[in-house]
Design a protein around this motif. Structure first.
Motif, PDB file in Angstrom:
ATOM      1  N   ASP A 407     -40.277  -5.190  16.643  1.00 32.33           N
ATOM      2  CA  ASP A 407     -40.254  -3.910  15.922  1.00 32.33           C
ATOM      3  C   ASP A 407     -41.220  -2.538  16.050  1.00 32.33           C
ATOM      4  O   ASP A 407     -41.410  -2.803  14.246  1.00 32.33           O
ATOM      5  N   THR A 408     -41.860  -1.634  16.799  1.00 32.73           N
ATOM      6  CA  THR A 408     -41.907  -0.469  16.349  1.00 32.73           C
ATOM      7  C   THR A 408     -41.474   0.683  15.825  1.00 32.73           C
ATOM      8  O   THR A 408     -42.182   1.129  14.900  1.00 32.73           O
ATOM      9  N   ARG A 409     -40.251   0.418  14.929  1.00 34.65           N
ATOM     10  CA  ARG A 409     -39.639   1.192  13.848  1.00 34.65           C
ATOM     11  C   ARG A 409     -40.577   1.048  13.004  1.00 34.65           C
ATOM     12  O   ARG A 409     -39.794   1.484  11.299  1.00 34.65           O
ATOM     13  N   GLY A 414     -41.160  -0.296   7.970  1.00 36.30           N
ATOM     14  CA  GLY A 414     -41.400  -1.303   7.545  1.00 36.30           C
ATOM     15  C   GLY A 414     -42.707  -1.295   7.302  1.00 36.30           C
ATOM     16  O   GLY A 414     -43.316  -1.120   6.609  1.00 36.30           O
ATOM     17  N   LYS A 415     -43.196  -2.572   7.827  1.00 40.54           N
ATOM     18  CA  LYS A 415     -45.025  -3.088   7.807  1.00 40.54           C
ATOM     19  C   LYS A 415     -44.904  -3.787   8.821  1.00 40.54           C
ATOM     20  O   LYS A 415     -44.179  -4.208   9.614  1.00 40.54           O
ATOM     21  N   VAL A 416     -46.641  -3.868   9.157  1.00 43.23           N
ATOM     22  CA  VAL A 416     -47.191  -4.073  10.148  1.00 43.23           C
ATOM     23  C   VAL A 416     -48.408  -4.938  10.173  1.00 43.23           C
ATOM     24  O   VAL A 416     -49.182  -4.719   8.771  1.00 43.23           O
ATOM     25  N   THR A 417     -48.961  -5.599  11.207  1.00 44.07           N
ATOM     26  CA  THR A 417     -49.619  -6.481  10.683  1.00 44.07           C
ATOM     27  C   THR A 417     -50.772  -6.905  12.204  1.00 44.07           C
ATOM     28  O   THR A 417     -50.115  -7.258  12.531  1.00 44.07           O
ATOM     29  N   ASN A 445     -41.478 -14.099  13.412  1.00 42.85           N
ATOM     30  CA  ASN A 445     -40.483 -14.812  13.484  1.00 42.85           C
ATOM     31  C   ASN A 445     -40.288 -15.200  11.957  1.00 42.85           C
ATOM     32  O   ASN A 445     -39.238 -15.224  11.118  1.00 42.85           O
ATOM     33  N   LYS A 446     -41.498 -15.772  11.374  1.00 43.43           N
ATOM     34  CA  LYS A 446     -41.311 -15.993  10.429  1.00 43.43           C
ATOM     35  C   LYS A 446     -41.076 -14.724   8.986  1.00 43.43           C
ATOM     36  O   LYS A 446     -40.690 -14.879   7.719  1.00 43.43           O
ATOM     37  N   GLN A 447     -41.816 -13.858   9.180  1.00 44.78           N
ATOM     38  CA  GLN A 447     -41.788 -12.646   8.170  1.00 44.78           C
ATOM     39  C   GLN A 447     -40.425 -12.077   8.471  1.00 44.78           C
ATOM     40  O   GLN A 447     -40.407 -11.627   7.684  1.00 44.78           O
ATOM     41  N   MET A 448     -39.780 -11.788   9.809  1.00 47.72           N
ATOM     42  CA  MET A 448     -38.468 -11.327  10.014  1.00 47.72           C
ATOM     43  C   MET A 448     -37.337 -11.548   8.725  1.00 47.72           C
ATOM     44  O   MET A 448     -36.605 -11.095   8.604  1.00 47.72           O
ATOM     45  N   TYR A 449     -37.218 -12.873   8.794  1.00 47.21           N
ATOM     46  CA  TYR A 449     -36.365 -13.491   7.775  1.00 47.21           C
ATOM     47  C   TYR A 449     -36.820 -12.930   5.867  1.00 47.21           C
ATOM     48  O   TYR A 449     -36.688 -13.930   4.898  1.00 47.21           O
ATOM     49  N   MET A 450     -37.882 -12.048   5.588  1.00 46.64           N
ATOM     50  CA  MET A 450     -38.573 -12.438   4.236  1.00 46.64           C
ATOM     51  C   MET A 450     -38.803 -11.147   3.458  1.00 46.64           C
ATOM     52  O   MET A 450     -37.823 -11.698   2.147  1.00 46.64           O
ATOM     53  N   ASP A 451     -38.147 -10.172   4.288  1.00 49.46           N
ATOM     54  CA  ASP A 451     -38.071  -9.216   3.056  1.00 49.46           C
ATOM     55  C   ASP A 451     -36.704  -8.377   3.437  1.00 49.46           C
ATOM     56  O   ASP A 451     -36.553  -7.212   3.220  1.00 49.46           O
ATOM     57  N   GLY A 452     -35.996  -8.679   5.137  1.00 51.21           N
ATOM     58  CA  GLY A 452     -34.958  -7.515   5.174  1.00 51.21           C
ATOM     59  C   GLY A 452     -35.687  -6.356   6.110  1.00 51.21           C
ATOM     60  O   GLY A 452     -34.879  -5.405   6.520  1.00 51.21           O
ATOM     61  N   LEU A 453     -36.474  -6.047   5.796  1.00 50.16           N
ATOM     62  CA  LEU A 453     -37.512  -4.962   6.910  1.00 50.16           C
ATOM     63  C   LEU A 453     -37.684  -4.964   8.476  1.00 50.16           C
ATOM     64  O   LEU A 453     -37.452  -6.054   8.117  1.00 50.16           O
ATOM     65  N   HIS A 455     -40.141  -5.604  11.196  1.00 43.64           N
ATOM     66  CA  HIS A 455     -41.705  -5.691  11.453  1.00 43.64           C
ATOM     67  C   HIS A 455     -42.542  -5.548  12.925  1.00 43.64           C
ATOM     68  O   HIS A 455     -41.724  -6.114  13.973  1.00 43.64           O
ATOM     69  N   MET A 456     -43.772  -5.179  12.734  1.00 46.46           N
ATOM     70  CA  MET A 456     -44.682  -5.582  13.963  1.00 46.46           C
ATOM     71  C   MET A 456     -45.671  -6.126  14.158  1.00 46.46           C
ATOM     72  O   MET A 456     -46.418  -5.651  12.755  1.00 46.46           O
ATOM     73  N   VAL A 457     -45.603  -7.404  14.761  1.00 43.14           N
ATOM     74  CA  VAL A 457     -47.187  -7.600  14.936  1.00 43.14           C
ATOM     75  C   VAL A 457     -47.952  -7.784  15.932  1.00 43.14           C
ATOM     76  O   VAL A 457     -47.623  -7.090  17.322  1.00 43.14           O
ATOM     77  N   VAL A 458     -48.814  -7.411  15.400  1.00 43.55           N
ATOM     78  CA  VAL A 458     -50.063  -7.132  17.076  1.00 43.55           C
ATOM     79  C   VAL A 458     -50.926  -8.149  16.965  1.00 43.55           C
ATOM     80  O   VAL A 458     -52.062  -8.714  16.645  1.00 43.55           O
ATOM     81  N   ALA A 459     -51.520  -8.821  18.372  1.00 44.21           N
ATOM     82  CA  ALA A 459     -52.009  -9.656  18.332  1.00 44.21           C
ATOM     83  C   ALA A 459     -52.824  -9.276  19.305  1.00 44.21           C
ATOM     84  O   ALA A 459     -52.804  -8.531  20.632  1.00 44.21           O
ATOM     85  N   TRP A 460     -54.413  -9.058  18.088  1.00 42.69           N
ATOM     86  CA  TRP A 460     -55.150  -7.884  19.328  1.00 42.69           C
ATOM     87  C   TRP A 460     -56.525  -9.104  19.274  1.00 42.69           C
ATOM     88  O   TRP A 460     -56.820 -10.033  18.603  1.00 42.69           O
TER      89      TRP A 460
END
Length: 674
Positions: A407-409, A414-417, A445-453, A455-460
């Motif tokens: 989610d780019t929001r 939220g939180k970006v990794t 997918n694992k992060q998504m259920y941890m804090d309700g915010l 999330h966006m993950v960047v595979a760099w």
């Protein structure tokens, strides 16, 4: 010489769309050339004088000082001569472009005038022919009616019954009139088409003229900027006065600032023209990106329409600009991806061709026959979870890219990794981007259920990682080069979150695997704005010794620096042993250490090798122990993935088995799940 026509109204224009005097520009070009020759001649004469300064002609301190000043002036003359020669060439190109576009505009005007004349003639003909055709049709109808009426009955005395030849002749006259009428309509349509084409040609000439004019001004200023080296006050005042009108701009020391100036001063079309003449420009933006905060502020002040113009004109620059929001970069990179997918010069078996196929697979897509950039962007976003191409540099060797997952929001609320891979992850081989994206999907997918915010993950994969079979992994050169780009991306994430996203409390986590941890430690140690979490997975070692952890720019210091490694992973140990780099799990380093050993009670699997994703039953050789299927660091249902997800989010309470600070390798001897 230009056309004598001066009324541009036939084209719907008030004024000449391509004004200017080609002869005046040509004269200026010759003037620049003459000045260049004069300056070079003066430098030659000064050099001749320099040969006479010194033994045996003249010696002493005065001779030394004079020679130094004379040499400075000579070098300034040659430098200025070179600049004026370049200005001559720039002016000549502008004169050619002006002549070409003026010719196109004049031809369009002449065509429009002729088309309007033909329209008037055709419309008049149609009026006459329509009346004539109607009259002939009426006469034919009367003849045919009379012929049918008396075909079976005797006509009254004195009644003329049309013969077959008379009816046929009348029909031919009507058909001829109809043909002439159709021809007149065709001529009218052709004339209108010519008029439309003339207007289109004039508009294109006006746009091209304006763009070329902007490039000329920018190029001329850049060419004459710094035309003379520093000269001591009082020397060659006349010379200084001569070039002062041209050397107006002060050169910027930092290339990144110069590139930022290019964004603010040029239009999208002008930058596209410059890029067309200098394809390496995109790589310059990659290597020395403008300050992310300035980029974000510039982008924020652009209208949506102008932003789209930038994305269309220079997608491979806009798509890789740290400081822009993820949605804008993904949109621009989709445009460039679509263009590359349809580029016939890219060999499918080359590194670029393989990378294109790999990126499509990572996005969950296949090549779409006739597909638009919007199609690729939309279908990637429709994946579960959503995906987008956040960075994309196909022309680098090896190619570089990053896939945003989720989610780019997250940038705004939220939180970006960011995930940084290690050895043997470079693009150009099948499955590299797809595999790293799969690891990112698992983490998301694992992060998504941890804090309700959100999330966006960047595979760099934005650098050239070391490869097996050489000793690069034991040295820090690749990591330092990669860290420069990663640092820009992390600073850009902060700018995108705060300036464009309005996020008062941005959150960025960074996780590295293997040699990627070496990259991460270098990058995070050189930030301006803190990240919020740093995670080292199976580290090949961090540089700078045990005290380097204090240099990491992370909120909360070592309280939010984490490390893990499976006891069954010997590759990371070899990387640290061979390089002498520090193990971040060591108590002297001070990170929080968590387990990757598995926990049967929580149905969490162990990691049994060095891979991010395990494959097959083969654990490899002694020096390359692969993780088996389902037992890599980022495989689903592993303790490593669960704990890494929690660590990247700074959720210590969600880390299975907790976090141990300061002990040495606290989890290596825990019971291992079967």
């Amino acid at each position: 010489m230009r056309s004598s026509l001066t009324d541009w109204s036939p084209l719907g224009l008030d004024d000449d769309p391509t004004p200017g005097d080609v002869d005046a520009v040509v004269w200026r070009s010759k003037d620049f050339g003459s000045t260049a020759e004069w300056l070079w001649y003066r430098a030659d004469r000064l050099d001749e004088v320099l040969e006479l300064v010194g033994e045996p002609h003249w010696s002493g301190e005065a001779a030394v000082v004079f020679a130094e000043r004379l040499d400075t002036v000579s070098r300034a003359c040659r430098s200025a001569s070179t600049r004026f020669s370049a200005a001559r060439d720039v002016s000549h190109r502008w004169a050619s472009a002006m002549w070409s576009q003026q010719g196109a505009a004049d031809a369009a005007l002449l065509e429009a005038v002729e088309a309007l004349e033909e329209i008037a003639v055709a419309e008049a003909s149609i009026g006459l022919l329509t009346t004539e055709h109607a009259s002939l049709l009426a006469a034919l109808t009367r003849l045919e009616s009379a012929q049918r009426q008396y075909a079976t009955t005797i006509p009254p005395a004195g009644t003329h019954v049309p013969t077959g030849s008379e009816v046929a002749a009348a029909r031919r006259h009507a058909e001829t009139a109809n043909l002439e009428l159709r021809n007149a309509h065709t001529q009218l349509e052709d004339a209108y088409a010519r008029l439309r084409q003339a207007k289109f040609t004039a508009e294109a000439a006006e746009e091209e003229y304006s763009a070329e004019e902007g490039v000329f001004v920018q190029s001329l200023e850049a060419t004459l900027d710094g035309a003379m080296s520093p000269i001591a006050p009082g020397q060659l005042d006349d010379f200084v006065t001569t070039i002062d009108a041209y050397a107006k701009l002060i050169p910027l020391v930092d290339p990144a600032d110069e590139l930022m100036e290019m964004l603010t001063e040029l239009s999208p079309r002008e930058l596209a023209l410059l890029f067309g003449r200098d394809p390496a420009l995109a790589q310059k933006f990659w290597d020395n990106p403008p300050p992310p905060g300035a980029v974000a502020g510039w982008w924020k002040n652009l209208s949506p329409e102008v932003r789209e113009q930038w994305c269309q004109a220079a997608p491979d620059i806009i798509g890789n600009l740290p400081g822009l929001d993820a949605d804008s970069r993904i949109h621009a990179n989709a445009i460039q991806l679509q263009r590359d997918l349809n580029d016939p010069t890219i060999n499918p078996d080359s590194a670029r061709g393989k990378t294109l196929k790999d990126i499509l697979a990572a996005l969950g897509l296949k090549k779409i026959p006739g597909g638009s950039a919007a199609d690729y962007e939309r279908l990637a976003k429709a994946q579960k979870p959503a995906r987008g191409l956040l960075s994309y540099n196909l022309r680098h060797d090896p190619p570089l890219a990053a896939v945003a997952i989720g989610d780019t929001r997250a940038e705004a609320c939220g939180k970006v990794t960011w995930m940084v891979p290690g050895m043997d992850s470079g693009l150009g081989e099948p499955g590299r981007m797809k595999g790293w994206t799969e690891a990112g999907v698992n983490l998301y997918n694992k992060q998504m259920y941890m804090d309700g915010l959100p999330h966006m993950v960047v595979a760099w994969i934005g650098y050239a990682p070391p490869v097996s079979g050489n000793t690069d992994v034991l040295h820090g050169d690749n990591a330092k080069a990669a860290a420069r780009r990663l640092r820009a991306e992390l600073e850009g994430q902060w700018a995108a979150d705060t300036v464009l996203g309005g996020n008062p409390h941005p959150y960025t986590g960074v996780v590295g695997h293997s040699y990627g941890t070496t990259v991460v430690s270098n990058a995070v140690g050189d930030l301006i704005h803190n990240v919020q979490s740093v995670v080292f997975v199976a580290s090949a070692g961090v540089e700078g010794g045990f005290q380097s952890v204090k240099n990491l720019h992370v909120d909360g210091g070592t309280q939010h620096v984490y490390a893990t490694q499976s006891s069954r992973d010997g590759v990371a140990d070899l990387g640290r042993f061979g390089s002498g780099r520090v193990d971040p799990r060591d108590g002297q380093y001070g990170s929080g250490v968590y387990s990757s050993e598995g926990d049967p009670a929580q149905h969490l699997q162990p990691t049994d090798g060095h891979d991010t994703l395990g494959h097959g039953p083969d654990r490899g050789s002694l020096l390359e122990p692969h993780a088996t299927s389902g037992h890599g660091y980022f495989d689903n249902d592993t303790e490593a993935l669960h704990n890494t997800a929690a660590a990247t989010l700074g959720l210590d309470g969600n880390i299975n088995g907790g976090v141990a600070f300061n002990p040495m390798h606290p989890f290596e001897h825990l019971p291992v799940a079967p």
